[in-house]
Design an enzyme around this catalytic site. Structure first.
Site, PDB file in Angstrom:
ATOM      1  N   PRO A  87       0.873  -1.047  -0.056  1.00 27.26           N
ATOM      2  CA  PRO A  87       0.054  -0.104   0.034  1.00 27.26           C
ATOM      3  C   PRO A  87       0.819   1.446   0.009  1.00 27.26           C
ATOM      4  O   PRO A  87       0.158   2.337  -0.071  1.00 27.26           O
ATOM      5  CB  PRO A  87      -0.714  -0.336   1.236  1.00 27.26           C
ATOM      6  N   GLY A  88       2.296   1.173   0.284  1.00 23.72           N
ATOM      7  CA  GLY A  88       2.981   2.541  -0.068  1.00 23.72           C
ATOM      8  C   GLY A  88       3.832   2.972   1.154  1.00 23.72           C
ATOM      9  O   GLY A  88       4.263   3.898   1.235  1.00 23.72           O
ATOM     10  N   ALA A  89       4.035   1.804   2.146  1.00 22.44           N
ATOM     11  CA  ALA A  89       4.883   2.213   3.460  1.00 22.44           C
ATOM     12  C   ALA A  89       6.210   2.514   2.967  1.00 22.44           C
ATOM     13  O   ALA A  89       6.978   3.263   3.432  1.00 22.44           O
ATOM     14  CB  ALA A  89       4.630   1.303   4.521  1.00 22.44           C
ATOM     15  N   TRP A  90       6.740   1.560   2.169  1.00 22.24           N
ATOM     16  CA  TRP A  90       8.160   1.973   1.834  1.00 22.24           C
ATOM     17  C   TRP A  90       8.301   3.040   0.775  1.00 22.24           C
ATOM     18  O   TRP A  90       9.399   3.915   1.211  1.00 22.24           O
ATOM     19  CB  TRP A  90       8.737   0.707   0.771  1.00 22.24           C
ATOM     20  N   ASP A 116       2.891  -1.403  -8.762  1.00 24.50           N
ATOM     21  CA  ASP A 116       2.493  -2.357  -8.172  1.00 24.50           C
ATOM     22  C   ASP A 116       1.218  -2.982  -9.152  1.00 24.50           C
ATOM     23  O   ASP A 116       0.781  -2.082  -9.806  1.00 24.50           O
ATOM     24  CB  ASP A 116       1.961  -2.263  -6.940  1.00 24.50           C
ATOM     25  N   ASP A 133       2.816  -4.308 -13.788  1.00 22.64           N
ATOM     26  CA  ASP A 133       3.556  -5.558 -13.445  1.00 22.64           C
ATOM     27  C   ASP A 133       5.208  -5.359 -13.665  1.00 22.64           C
ATOM     28  O   ASP A 133       5.534  -4.744 -14.648  1.00 22.64           O
ATOM     29  CB  ASP A 133       3.062  -6.672 -14.591  1.00 22.64           C
ATOM     30  N   VAL A 134       5.858  -5.546 -12.545  1.00 24.03           N
ATOM     31  CA  VAL A 134       7.344  -5.402 -12.897  1.00 24.03           C
ATOM     32  C   VAL A 134       8.063  -6.297 -13.907  1.00 24.03           C
ATOM     33  O   VAL A 134       9.022  -6.004 -14.331  1.00 24.03           O
ATOM     34  CB  VAL A 134       7.864  -5.513 -11.500  1.00 24.03           C
ATOM     35  N   ASP A 158       9.893  -5.142  -2.596  1.00 25.03           N
ATOM     36  CA  ASP A 158       9.176  -5.762  -1.386  1.00 25.03           C
ATOM     37  C   ASP A 158       8.195  -6.683  -1.886  1.00 25.03           C
ATOM     38  O   ASP A 158       7.405  -6.958  -1.176  1.00 25.03           O
ATOM     39  CB  ASP A 158       8.816  -4.718  -0.372  1.00 25.03           C
ATOM     40  N   LYS A 198      13.391  -8.444  -1.784  1.00 23.76           N
ATOM     41  CA  LYS A 198      12.884  -9.450  -0.633  1.00 23.76           C
ATOM     42  C   LYS A 198      13.192 -10.860  -1.354  1.00 23.76           C
ATOM     43  O   LYS A 198      12.812 -10.763  -2.462  1.00 23.76           O
ATOM     44  CB  LYS A 198      11.663  -9.178  -0.260  1.00 23.76           C
TER      45      LYS A 198
HETATM   46  C1  LIG Z   1       4.325  -7.334   0.831  1.00 23.25           C
HETATM   47  S1  LIG Z   1       3.684  -6.291  -0.463  1.00 23.25           S
HETATM   48  C2  LIG Z   1       4.491  -4.792  -0.386  1.00 23.25           C
HETATM   49  C3  LIG Z   1       4.377  -3.702   0.674  1.00 23.25           C
HETATM   50  C4  LIG Z   1       5.083  -2.452   0.401  1.00 23.25           C
HETATM   51  N1  LIG Z   1       6.491  -2.477   0.496  1.00 23.25           N
HETATM   52  C5  LIG Z   1       4.706  -1.601   1.748  1.00 23.25           C
HETATM   53  O1  LIG Z   1       5.669  -1.172   2.147  1.00 23.25           O
HETATM   54  O2  LIG Z   1       3.757  -0.830   1.373  1.00 23.25           O
HETATM   55  C6  LIG Z   1       3.738  -6.924  -1.961  1.00 23.25           C
HETATM   56  C7  LIG Z   1       3.600  -6.237  -3.023  1.00 23.25           C
HETATM   57  O3  LIG Z   1       4.183  -7.054  -4.174  1.00 23.25           O
HETATM   58  C8  LIG Z   1       3.154  -6.757  -5.382  1.00 23.25           C
HETATM   59  N2  LIG Z   1       3.558  -7.522  -6.315  1.00 23.25           N
HETATM   60  C9  LIG Z   1       3.496  -8.891  -6.755  1.00 23.25           C
HETATM   61  N3  LIG Z   1       4.129  -9.247  -7.902  1.00 23.25           N
HETATM   62  C10 LIG Z   1       4.185  -8.198  -8.283  1.00 23.25           C
HETATM   63  C11 LIG Z   1       4.522  -7.839  -9.876  1.00 23.25           C
HETATM   64  N4  LIG Z   1       4.715  -8.681 -10.664  1.00 23.25           N
HETATM   65  N5  LIG Z   1       4.502  -6.387  -9.959  1.00 23.25           N
HETATM   66  C12 LIG Z   1       4.038  -5.462  -9.257  1.00 23.25           C
HETATM   67  N6  LIG Z   1       4.029  -5.740  -8.091  1.00 23.25           N
HETATM   68  C13 LIG Z   1       3.752  -7.103  -7.696  1.00 23.25           C
HETATM   69  C14 LIG Z   1       1.764  -7.155  -4.629  1.00 23.25           C
HETATM   70  O4  LIG Z   1       0.780  -6.699  -5.249  1.00 23.25           O
HETATM   71  C15 LIG Z   1       1.939  -6.700  -3.115  1.00 23.25           C
HETATM   72  O5  LIG Z   1       1.187  -5.487  -3.198  1.00 23.25           O
END
Ligand SMILES: C[S@@+](CC[C@H](N)C(=O)[O-])C[C@H]1O[C@@H](n2cnc3c(N)ncnc32)[C@H](O)[C@@H]1O
Length: 247
Positions: A87-90, A116, A133-134, A158, A198
């Site tokens: 949600p955006g904490a980092w 994301d 998508d990354v 992350d 991560k």
């Molecule tokens: C643990 S959360 C991240 C929390 C974030 N670091 C924060 O501090 O708010 C993991 C995120 O990775 C995203 N994610 C997973 N695969 C992805 C991809 N291929 N492209 C973009 N985002 C992806 C998920 O949708 C999820 O929101």
């Protein structure tokens, strides 16, 4: 009898919806117990409490704060790409540390771009690519225009795929996602730049580390205190990026 007006129908519908889709009593017993355990763990977790007190969007902020306090990756003026940002904490931490909202007028102003698959609620000082998508080259193609000089100093990830519950499978999927970060680094990371990503520990972690070692001067594995002890979660911090040699 009460008249059946549109608002009263809407209220009835929403109550029924809550009853059938959100009531934990309708969950199978195993899931209900898991949900109760999760709630208990959340309410006892000091990082959850601190994240509420400090207005962080989630507790993961403390993992990045802890790593950055030690390694000083995020300096005022830096360009940062935050992968898996919702949600955006980092991104909140990055915006503050690189001064991308311009709050400190005497310091250089940085840039934060978050990506994301999910929606990322807006944040002053960050540019978000929600529903991106990354792993998609079309996402990579958008980044140079959003970064000063087309390049970032720091690549954060992350990212986590939805957990399947099978540890090895989840580990492999996350290592697969991390490999896309190497493609992304080649396109947007400055020479000398850093990558923090991560991973879930497992059999393929060494292979990922070897790949990182080919293009970074130093690579180390970290487990911040804010990362839950019972989780396989760890982070690779790779520093001093050099362009891959082709051939
Ligand atoms: C643990 S959360 C991240 C929390 C974030 N670091 C924060 O501090 O708010 C993991 C995120 O990775 C995203 N994610 C997973 N695969 C992805 C991809 N291929 N492209 C973009 N985002 C992806 C998920 O949708 C999820 O929101």
């Amino acid at each position: 009898m009460l008249p059946v007006t549109l608002p009263s129908l809407q209220i009835m519908f929403s109550l029924l919806h809550r009853r059938f889709f959100h009531s934990s009593s309708r969950l199978p017993k195993k899931k209900r117990i898991a949900e109760q355990r999760w709630l208990a763990r959340q309410s006892n977790d000091p990082y959850v409490k601190a994240s509420h007190a400090l207005n962080f969007r989630c507790r993961s902020a403390f993992k990045l704060l802890e790593i950055d306090d030690k390694f000083r990756l995020l300096q005022p003026g830096c360009g940062v790409v935050d992968c898996g940002a919702a949600p955006g904490a980092w991104s909140q931490v990055a915006v503050h540390r690189v001064n991308s909202a311009g709050t400190e007028s005497t310091l250089r102003r940085g840039t934060v771009v978050g990506i994301d698959l999910l929606n990322i609620p807006p944040l002053d000082g960050a540019h978000f690519l929600s529903s991106h998508d990354v792993a998609d080259p079309a996402t990579h193609a958008k980044l140079p225009d959003l970064l000063p000089g087309g390049r970032a100093h720091v690549l954060l990830s992350d990212m986590a795929p939805n957990a399947s519950g099978f540890r090895e499978l989840d580990h492999e999927r996350l290592v697969g996602l991390c490999s896309f970060l190497l493609d992304l680094a080649e396109k947007i990371l400055r020479p000398g730049g850093s990558l923090l990503c991560k991973y879930w520990d497992g059999a393929l972690a060494c292979q990922l580390q070897d790949k990182l070692c080919l293009v970074f001067g130093s690579v180390q594995s970290l487990k911040p205190n804010a990362s839950r002890k019972d989780s396989a979660e760890r982070y690779f911090l790779a520093r001093n990026y050099r362009k891959p040699v082709k051939g």
